[in-house]
Design a protein around this motif. Sequence first.
Motif, PDB file in Angstrom:
ATOM      1  N   THR A  94      41.658  17.921  79.554  1.00  0.00           N
ATOM      2  CA  THR A  94      41.362  16.651  80.610  1.00  0.00           C
ATOM      3  C   THR A  94      42.378  15.736  80.801  1.00  0.00           C
ATOM      4  O   THR A  94      41.996  14.788  81.587  1.00  0.00           O
ATOM      5  CB  THR A  94      39.722  16.182  79.845  1.00  0.00           C
ATOM      6  N   ALA A  95      43.368  15.683  80.034  1.00  0.00           N
ATOM      7  CA  ALA A  95      44.476  14.747  80.074  1.00  0.00           C
ATOM      8  C   ALA A  95      45.573  15.256  79.376  1.00  0.00           C
ATOM      9  O   ALA A  95      45.611  16.106  78.720  1.00  0.00           O
ATOM     10  CB  ALA A  95      43.990  13.550  79.562  1.00  0.00           C
ATOM     11  N   LEU A  96      46.744  14.568  79.718  1.00  0.00           N
ATOM     12  CA  LEU A  96      47.998  14.788  79.121  1.00  0.00           C
ATOM     13  C   LEU A  96      48.381  13.562  78.276  1.00  0.00           C
ATOM     14  O   LEU A  96      48.448  12.546  78.955  1.00  0.00           O
ATOM     15  CB  LEU A  96      49.037  15.333  79.886  1.00  0.00           C
ATOM     16  N   LEU A  97      48.833  13.530  76.989  1.00  0.00           N
ATOM     17  CA  LEU A  97      49.357  12.272  76.314  1.00  0.00           C
ATOM     18  C   LEU A  97      50.749  12.498  76.010  1.00  0.00           C
ATOM     19  O   LEU A  97      51.292  13.522  75.650  1.00  0.00           O
ATOM     20  CB  LEU A  97      48.557  11.969  75.138  1.00  0.00           C
ATOM     21  N   VAL A  98      51.554  11.422  76.487  1.00  0.00           N
ATOM     22  CA  VAL A  98      53.136  11.357  76.291  1.00  0.00           C
ATOM     23  C   VAL A  98      53.284  10.178  75.700  1.00  0.00           C
ATOM     24  O   VAL A  98      52.617   9.079  75.619  1.00  0.00           O
ATOM     25  CB  VAL A  98      53.710  11.614  77.597  1.00  0.00           C
ATOM     26  N   LEU A 201      48.249   9.893  79.997  1.00  0.00           N
ATOM     27  CA  LEU A 201      48.269   8.677  79.387  1.00  0.00           C
ATOM     28  C   LEU A 201      49.318   8.476  78.222  1.00  0.00           C
ATOM     29  O   LEU A 201      49.987   9.497  77.868  1.00  0.00           O
ATOM     30  CB  LEU A 201      46.892   8.783  78.237  1.00  0.00           C
ATOM     31  N   SER A 202      49.639   7.207  77.950  1.00  0.00           N
ATOM     32  CA  SER A 202      50.699   6.800  77.101  1.00  0.00           C
ATOM     33  C   SER A 202      50.206   6.676  75.516  1.00  0.00           C
ATOM     34  O   SER A 202      49.129   6.179  75.453  1.00  0.00           O
ATOM     35  CB  SER A 202      51.484   5.635  77.455  1.00  0.00           C
ATOM     36  N   GLY A 308      36.200  19.771  76.740  1.00  0.00           N
ATOM     37  CA  GLY A 308      37.279  20.015  77.039  1.00  0.00           C
ATOM     38  C   GLY A 308      38.270  19.562  75.986  1.00  0.00           C
ATOM     39  O   GLY A 308      37.662  19.450  74.749  1.00  0.00           O
ATOM     40  N   HIS A 309      39.374  19.731  76.074  1.00  0.00           N
ATOM     41  CA  HIS A 309      40.473  19.388  75.142  1.00  0.00           C
ATOM     42  C   HIS A 309      41.716  18.488  75.719  1.00  0.00           C
ATOM     43  O   HIS A 309      41.680  18.421  77.012  1.00  0.00           O
ATOM     44  CB  HIS A 309      40.911  20.490  74.460  1.00  0.00           C
ATOM     45  N   VAL A 310      42.643  18.200  74.909  1.00  0.00           N
ATOM     46  CA  VAL A 310      43.821  17.248  75.490  1.00  0.00           C
ATOM     47  C   VAL A 310      45.105  18.018  75.129  1.00  0.00           C
ATOM     48  O   VAL A 310      44.999  18.911  74.172  1.00  0.00           O
ATOM     49  CB  VAL A 310      44.058  15.859  75.092  1.00  0.00           C
ATOM     50  N   VAL A 311      46.019  17.743  75.918  1.00  0.00           N
ATOM     51  CA  VAL A 311      47.304  18.172  75.595  1.00  0.00           C
ATOM     52  C   VAL A 311      48.410  17.012  75.265  1.00  0.00           C
ATOM     53  O   VAL A 311      48.126  16.027  76.113  1.00  0.00           O
ATOM     54  CB  VAL A 311      48.079  19.056  76.721  1.00  0.00           C
ATOM     55  N   ALA A 312      49.018  17.137  74.351  1.00  0.00           N
ATOM     56  CA  ALA A 312      49.997  15.987  73.725  1.00  0.00           C
ATOM     57  C   ALA A 312      51.579  16.637  74.023  1.00  0.00           C
ATOM     58  O   ALA A 312      51.702  17.730  73.486  1.00  0.00           O
ATOM     59  CB  ALA A 312      49.570  15.400  72.797  1.00  0.00           C
ATOM     60  N   ALA A 313      52.463  16.014  74.648  1.00  0.00           N
ATOM     61  CA  ALA A 313      53.686  16.174  74.583  1.00  0.00           C
ATOM     62  C   ALA A 313      54.545  15.214  74.047  1.00  0.00           C
ATOM     63  O   ALA A 313      54.680  14.049  74.736  1.00  0.00           O
ATOM     64  CB  ALA A 313      54.075  16.830  75.946  1.00  0.00           C
ATOM     65  N   PHE A 314      55.430  15.397  73.148  1.00  0.00           N
ATOM     66  CA  PHE A 314      56.311  14.223  72.716  1.00  0.00           C
ATOM     67  C   PHE A 314      57.549  14.959  71.923  1.00  0.00           C
ATOM     68  O   PHE A 314      57.519  15.930  71.509  1.00  0.00           O
ATOM     69  CB  PHE A 314      55.489  13.089  71.874  1.00  0.00           C
TER      70      PHE A 314
END
Length: 341
Positions: A94-98, A201-202, A308-314
Amino acid sequence: MAGRIAWALALLAGMGLSAQAATICEGRNLFETMPAEDAAAIEAATEGVPFRRGLVFDARRDDLRIVLVGTYHFDDPRHADTLDLVRPEWQGATALLVESGPEEQARLAAALAADPNLMVDATGPTLPERLSPEEWARLSSALSDRGIPAIMASRMRPWYLSMMLGLSPCMLRQAAESGGVVRGLDQLMMDEARARGLPVLSLEPWDTIFTLFENLSPEQELDMIRANLPSAMLADDYAVTLTDSYFQGDVWKIWELARHDAHAHSGLDSAVIDAQIALMQDRLMDRRNRAWITPLLEAANEAADQGGHVVAAFGALHLPGEAGVLNLLAAEGFAITRLDD
């Protein structure tokens, strides 16, 4: 990587890396050329570090799910393999967090354009007045290699210059020649999310970089420069070593290499070096990791409400360690599974 800040500072100065910059620059992998006893000591220092190996992970607790991707912030053709691995995980996301999304990046760029004092100390003593003649000579020479004249560097803030010392002169030259196009894994994943209509999203505010080194004493500021000077002349080699270790999924070795190198070559007292390493880990990684848990959990809860779930990339160096994001999520009751093994 927590190198993210070191590399990201090039972006703050309006520079970046293109594919050309990433592939033309040459250097040695330091792990392949160092004495065997040094390599063994660095390897031993990484033993027992939680979640030391891996770049892509699945974290689950009840109906909450977070897919976590450790990124390298500059271009490399091998990112295509990571994108292929992650692509199935977008299903149901549902969203990407960076670390810093498009809005935060735009606000940062505007702030830097409007207020030079964010990077420059226009009123205090200059660095040639604060450092010894030998230290200033080494620093100004290293910065000249990176396209920063001594007259400009003399009033730049020490934390900024200490990070610039970690950047490869070759990469910076190529970046200047190629227009500063940055296509690291973070940007590629943001492109993928937008193509899928997902919000980006940040994890932290746009001005985080300026708060990381608040309240340092004048001597602590200078020690940051002193601790980073030994590796400045090997920055091209460090770039190759870092990239190789990243794509081997073994990023914590870079942190231990920096520690080992500072002890061996900085000329600083061991206690000063240990204090500097602890300071950098606290400011660049641990504090930020802990701050990211709340937005990660909030996003995961919102995603779960939608089924759903979220994806996070950092930066990948935020994943491992006692205070790494993965260990912090495990402490919150999440089961962690490596997906890139």
